[in-house]
Scaffold this active site. Structure first.
Site, PDB file in Angstrom:
ATOM      1  N   HIS A   1      -6.644   8.082   1.272  1.00  0.00           N
ATOM      2  CA  HIS A   1      -5.348   7.403   1.241  1.00  0.00           C
ATOM      3  C   HIS A   1      -5.067   6.728   2.570  1.00  0.00           C
ATOM      4  O   HIS A   1      -5.136   7.362   3.591  1.00  0.00           O
ATOM      5  CB  HIS A   1      -4.255   8.431   0.953  1.00  0.00           C
ATOM      6  CG  HIS A   1      -2.937   7.807   0.640  1.00  0.00           C
ATOM      7  ND1 HIS A   1      -2.642   7.283  -0.593  1.00  0.00           N
ATOM      8  CD2 HIS A   1      -1.830   7.603   1.392  1.00  0.00           C
ATOM      9  CE1 HIS A   1      -1.400   6.800  -0.593  1.00  0.00           C
ATOM     10  NE2 HIS A   1      -0.901   6.986   0.604  1.00  0.00           N
TER      11      HIS A   1
ATOM     12  N   GLY B   1       0.821  -1.201   0.000  1.00  0.00           N
ATOM     13  CA  GLY B   1       0.000   0.000   0.000  1.00  0.00           C
ATOM     14  C   GLY B   1       0.855   1.250   0.000  1.00  0.00           C
ATOM     15  O   GLY B   1       1.960   1.254   0.550  1.00  0.00           O
ATOM     16  N   SER B   2       0.367   2.293  -0.646  1.00  0.00           N
ATOM     17  CA  SER B   2       1.043   3.587  -0.676  1.00  0.00           C
ATOM     18  C   SER B   2       2.463   3.444  -1.247  1.00  0.00           C
ATOM     19  O   SER B   2       2.619   3.034  -2.390  1.00  0.00           O
ATOM     20  CB  SER B   2       1.041   4.180   0.745  1.00  0.00           C
ATOM     21  OG  SER B   2       1.428   5.519   0.712  1.00  0.00           O
ATOM     22  N   SER B   3       3.483   3.743  -0.447  1.00  0.00           N
ATOM     23  CA  SER B   3       4.856   3.599  -0.939  1.00  0.00           C
ATOM     24  C   SER B   3       5.111   2.155  -1.376  1.00  0.00           C
ATOM     25  O   SER B   3       5.831   1.893  -2.342  1.00  0.00           O
ATOM     26  CB  SER B   3       5.836   3.995   0.164  1.00  0.00           C
ATOM     27  OG  SER B   3       7.146   3.731  -0.230  1.00  0.00           O
TER      28      SER B   3
ATOM     29  N   ALA C   1       2.889   0.246  -2.669  1.00  0.00           N
ATOM     30  CA  ALA C   1       2.204   0.087  -3.958  1.00  0.00           C
ATOM     31  C   ALA C   1       3.040   0.688  -5.081  1.00  0.00           C
ATOM     32  O   ALA C   1       3.132   0.128  -6.182  1.00  0.00           O
ATOM     33  CB  ALA C   1       0.840   0.760  -3.909  1.00  0.00           C
TER      34      ALA C   1
END
Ligand SMILES: *[C@@H]1O[C@H](CO)[C@@H](O)[C@H](O)[C@H]1NC(C)=O
Ligand SMILES: *[C@@H]1O[C@H](CO)[C@@H](O)[C@H](O)[C@H]1NC(C)=O
Ligand SMILES: *[C@@H]1O[C@H](CO)[C@@H](O)[C@H](O)[C@H]1NC(C)=O
Length: 274
Positions: free
Chosen positions: A259, A119-121, A123
């Site tokens: 987010h 997720g996020s970074s 991802a």
């Protein structure tokens, strides 16, 4: 000690479901690493591991999971420097590739069943891994990231921030985005991991436009049309929309979600075929 933040960069969303339990069972291991990046490797091998187990670069029962831990300040993965944005560049992506090789050799995991989620970074790194190490991964499920090569630092900074990309102003044609992927591993024409891309419509950290750009990127890589072949409303949750672009690209757009989109491991496992 495994801290939540370290792991969150790679796999935060998955961790949220059971960080306390898992933290106790994750083991830090040394791996043969010739990358400049000194990312750390944690492994979770359940007692009831199946024979020739699949390997998920993150979580759950019956399969081995590998939890890379970012070596960078702020625990973000390096998706900006040339070391990480090219195969064999020696950055974080190279280190994660080394971890996967180590897990395959050391724990008898099945090379044909290696999956990645983040997720996020994590991802953002998932998209980079799929681009630079397509031969190592069978399927990828990324929550709230950006296209591979979108967060590039023109100054070559490691784990730099890119406002143009985060703000959704990095827009390009499918062909251009596809070229970014192809250029990370020039000449490669083997199989590539199927991509499941999740994003929230009110993401104020990595603008929702990044969802569209990521879809453009992978549909081009797989040579499929920008128009969904199948579209389902309110799946896998109310206000989510699932769009298939052939068999290898799936977009899941979460209306009203910010987010980062909470991981749905069941849906990711389905995508992996587990
Ligand atoms: C590390 O070793 C692999 C092969 O064992 C090689 O392909 C790669 O270029 C080397 N260097 C880096 C930085 O990954
Ligand atoms: C940010 O990324 C874009 C590509 O998405 C690139 O064109 C631009 O040069 C980057 N900005 C900086 C300051 O490196
Ligand atoms: C997760 O996805 C599955 C389908 O893959 C769905 O049945 C389930 O309701 C979803 N869970 C949540 C919390 O959205």
């Amino acid at each position: 000690m495994v801290t939540f933040n370290n792991l969150a960069a790679a796999a935060g969303v998955v961790l949220l479901s059971g960080q306390h339990v898992l933290a106790a069972e994750l083991t830090k291991v040394n791996y043969a690493n010739n990358a400049t990046s000194q990312a750390e490797m944690y492994i979770y091998v359940p007692d009831n591991v199946v024979e020739s187990p699949p390997l998920v670069v993150v979580i759950r029962i019956g399969y081995i999971t590998l939890w890379p831990s970012s070596p960078n300040q702020g625990t973000c993965w390096d998706v900006s420097s040339p070391q990480s944005l090219f195969r064999g560049g020696g950055g974080d992506s190279s280190a994660i590739a080394n971890m996967i090789e180590h897990a395959l050799a050391e724990y008898g995991a099945d090379r044909e069943r290696v999956y990645l989620t983040g997720g996020s970074s994590g991802a953002m790194m998932g998209n980079v891994m799929a681009a630079a190490y397509p031969d190592l991964l069978k399927a990828v499920s990324v929550y709230s990231g950006v296209p591979a090569g979108c967060f590039v630092s023109s100054a070559g900074q490691v784990a730099g921030w890119n406002n143009t990309c985060s703000g959704g102003q990095s827009q390009a044609s499918p062909e251009q985005w596809g070229n970014v992927v192809r250029d990370m591993y020039p000449g490669y024409d083997g199989p590539r991991p199927k991509m499941q891309i999740w994003h929230g419509s009110v993401d104020s950290t990595l603008a929702p436009q990044n969802y569209k750009e990521t879809i453009k990127q992978w549909t081009n890589v797989f040579g499929v049309d920008q128009t969904p072949t199948n579209s389902v409303q309110n799946y896998p949750a109310p206000n989510y929309q699932t769009d298939d672009y052939g068999e290898n690209v799936q977009g899941i757009f979460a209306n009203g979600v910010g987010h980062s989109v909470p991981a749905n491991l069941t849906a990711s496992e389905l995508w992996f075929g587990l």
